[in-house]
Design a protein around this motif. Structure first.
Motif, PDB file in Angstrom:
ATOM      1  N   SER A   2      -0.009 -13.249  -4.100  1.00  0.00           N
ATOM      2  CA  SER A   2      -0.502 -13.632  -2.851  1.00  0.00           C
ATOM      3  C   SER A   2      -1.172 -12.090  -2.186  1.00  0.00           C
ATOM      4  N   TYR A   3      -2.058 -12.149  -1.390  1.00  0.00           N
ATOM      5  CA  TYR A   3      -2.685 -11.179  -0.651  1.00  0.00           C
ATOM      6  C   TYR A   3      -3.065 -11.548   0.615  1.00  0.00           C
ATOM      7  N   ARG A   4      -2.726 -10.602   1.606  1.00  0.00           N
ATOM      8  CA  ARG A   4      -2.968 -10.932   3.125  1.00  0.00           C
ATOM      9  C   ARG A   4      -3.856  -9.771   3.435  1.00  0.00           C
ATOM     10  N   THR A   5      -4.914 -10.115   4.112  1.00  0.00           N
ATOM     11  CA  THR A   5      -6.004  -9.172   4.644  1.00  0.00           C
ATOM     12  C   THR A   5      -5.440  -8.227   5.798  1.00  0.00           C
ATOM     13  N   ARG A   6      -5.815  -7.072   6.210  1.00  0.00           N
ATOM     14  CA  ARG A   6      -5.389  -6.377   7.116  1.00  0.00           C
ATOM     15  C   ARG A   6      -5.903  -6.988   8.587  1.00  0.00           C
ATOM     16  N   VAL A   7      -5.236  -6.752   9.718  1.00  0.00           N
ATOM     17  CA  VAL A   7      -5.485  -7.428  11.004  1.00  0.00           C
ATOM     18  C   VAL A   7      -5.865  -6.498  12.030  1.00  0.00           C
ATOM     19  N   ARG A   8      -6.677  -6.402  12.460  1.00  0.00           N
ATOM     20  CA  ARG A   8      -6.701  -5.497  13.730  1.00  0.00           C
ATOM     21  C   ARG A   8      -6.631  -6.078  14.848  1.00  0.00           C
ATOM     22  N   LEU A   9      -5.790  -5.610  15.925  1.00  0.00           N
ATOM     23  CA  LEU A   9      -5.522  -6.042  17.437  1.00  0.00           C
ATOM     24  C   LEU A   9      -5.990  -4.882  18.061  1.00  0.00           C
ATOM     25  N   ASP A  10      -6.764  -5.422  19.096  1.00  0.00           N
ATOM     26  CA  ASP A  10      -7.467  -4.696  20.306  1.00  0.00           C
ATOM     27  C   ASP A  10      -6.545  -4.909  21.261  1.00  0.00           C
ATOM     28  N   ILE A  11      -5.864  -4.161  21.948  1.00  0.00           N
ATOM     29  CA  ILE A  11      -5.138  -4.095  23.159  1.00  0.00           C
ATOM     30  C   ILE A  11      -6.083  -3.635  24.120  1.00  0.00           C
ATOM     31  N   ASN A  12      -6.594  -4.546  25.084  1.00  0.00           N
ATOM     32  CA  ASN A  12      -7.639  -3.785  26.042  1.00  0.00           C
ATOM     33  C   ASN A  12      -7.069  -3.615  27.741  1.00  0.00           C
ATOM     34  N   ASP A  13      -6.040  -4.350  27.913  1.00  0.00           N
ATOM     35  CA  ASP A  13      -5.752  -4.633  29.297  1.00  0.00           C
ATOM     36  C   ASP A  13      -4.166  -4.109  29.606  1.00  0.00           C
ATOM     37  N   GLY A  14      -4.061  -2.943  29.316  1.00  0.00           N
ATOM     38  CA  GLY A  14      -2.726  -2.307  29.598  1.00  0.00           C
ATOM     39  C   GLY A  14      -2.539  -1.354  30.939  1.00  0.00           C
ATOM     40  N   LEU A  43      -2.915  -3.684  11.541  1.00  0.00           N
ATOM     41  CA  LEU A  43      -1.862  -4.168  10.645  1.00  0.00           C
ATOM     42  C   LEU A  43      -2.142  -4.026   9.260  1.00  0.00           C
ATOM     43  N   PRO A  44      -1.243  -3.600   8.257  1.00  0.00           N
ATOM     44  CA  PRO A  44      -1.789  -3.526   6.982  1.00  0.00           C
ATOM     45  C   PRO A  44      -1.941  -4.745   5.991  1.00  0.00           C
ATOM     46  N   ASP A  45      -2.898  -4.713   5.143  1.00  0.00           N
ATOM     47  CA  ASP A  45      -3.025  -5.518   4.215  1.00  0.00           C
ATOM     48  C   ASP A  45      -1.940  -5.496   3.098  1.00  0.00           C
ATOM     49  N   GLN A  46      -1.509  -6.606   2.533  1.00  0.00           N
ATOM     50  CA  GLN A  46      -0.196  -6.818   1.706  1.00  0.00           C
ATOM     51  C   GLN A  46      -0.618  -7.399   0.378  1.00  0.00           C
ATOM     52  N   ASP A  66       6.421  -6.073  -3.431  1.00  0.00           N
ATOM     53  CA  ASP A  66       5.510  -6.061  -2.175  1.00  0.00           C
ATOM     54  C   ASP A  66       4.939  -4.706  -2.003  1.00  0.00           C
ATOM     55  N   TRP A  67       3.317  -4.799  -1.997  1.00  0.00           N
ATOM     56  CA  TRP A  67       2.531  -3.411  -1.714  1.00  0.00           C
ATOM     57  C   TRP A  67       2.333  -3.485  -0.340  1.00  0.00           C
TER      58      TRP A  67
END
Length: 207
Positions: A2-14, A43-46, A66-67
């Motif tokens: 299995s492979y999971r792509t990386r995920v980008r989290l934009d935190i814009n309202d702190g 977040l990393p791809d795996q 797991d890589w």
């Protein structure tokens, strides 16, 4: 496989409140000043490769590798929008970068299940999960260390519709004697230790 792509989290309202800790980090806030902040975390791809083998009807053996591409966690970039007063006091510096520079890791997991009765199963497992945090970039904010995980579990079919599963995990964190931090980061040097105990249970009803 299995492979999971990386995920980008934009935190814009702190929301940020200036204090001595932020002053040490170089944030553009006077003590007590209030402003907003934004950042981005990737977040990393795996990649996972696993194999399960049944030598007979009572046993299941499994092995996983797991890589995790923690290289995506290289910087934490904070953009601040401070108050006018705070900006004037600090020269208007509204950007701060914290270096993380984590490394990609390989984790190894092994497990076994023994069905010693028609309605009962015992399980056991082991994982070695190395830390992605290199010594020069270690921070108490995320005091990660190499870890060994040991698990045991029990499954019981109460009847054809109801199954009870229980598990226990002991996480052993390898002690870390941090000595590589220099300059203003020298306060991070020291000994870090600790372990974790986890209990879990589930009740499944089929209808």
């Amino acid at each position: 496989l299995s492979y999971r792509t990386r995920v980008r989290l934009d935190i814009n309202d702190g929301t940020v409140i200036g204090g001595p800790a932020l002053a040490v980090l170089g944030a553009p806030f006077a003590v007590g000043a209030v402003g907003t902040a934004s950042t981005r975390v990737v977040l990393p791809d795996q990649l996972n490769v696993g194999l399960a083998y049944m030598p007979n009807k009572d046993w299941i053996l499994s092995l996983d590798v797991d890589w995790v591409n923690w290289k995506t966690f290289d910087n934490l970039d904070f953009r601040y929008a401070p108050s006018v007063v705070a900006s004037a006091l600090t020269g208007g510096t509204n950007f701060r970068t914290l270096r993380e520079n984590w490394s990609a890791t390989f984790a190894i997991r092994a497990g076994a299940q023994w069905q010693f009765a028609p309605d009962m199963r015992l399980r056991g497992g082991y994982t070695f999960d190395p830390t992605p945090v290199d010594d020069p970039f270690f921070s108490p904010a995320i005091p990660d260390r190499d870890r060994h995980l040991f698990t045991v579990g029990f499954g019981y079919d109460v009847n054809k519709s109801l199954t009870l599963d229980m598990a226990y995990m002991f996480v052993y964190f390898v002690d870390r004697n941090q000595t590589a931090s220099t300059g203003t980061d020298a306060v991070r040097n020291g000994n870090y230790s600790g372990n974790v105990h986890i209990l879990a249970g589930s009740l499944v009803y089929r209808f």
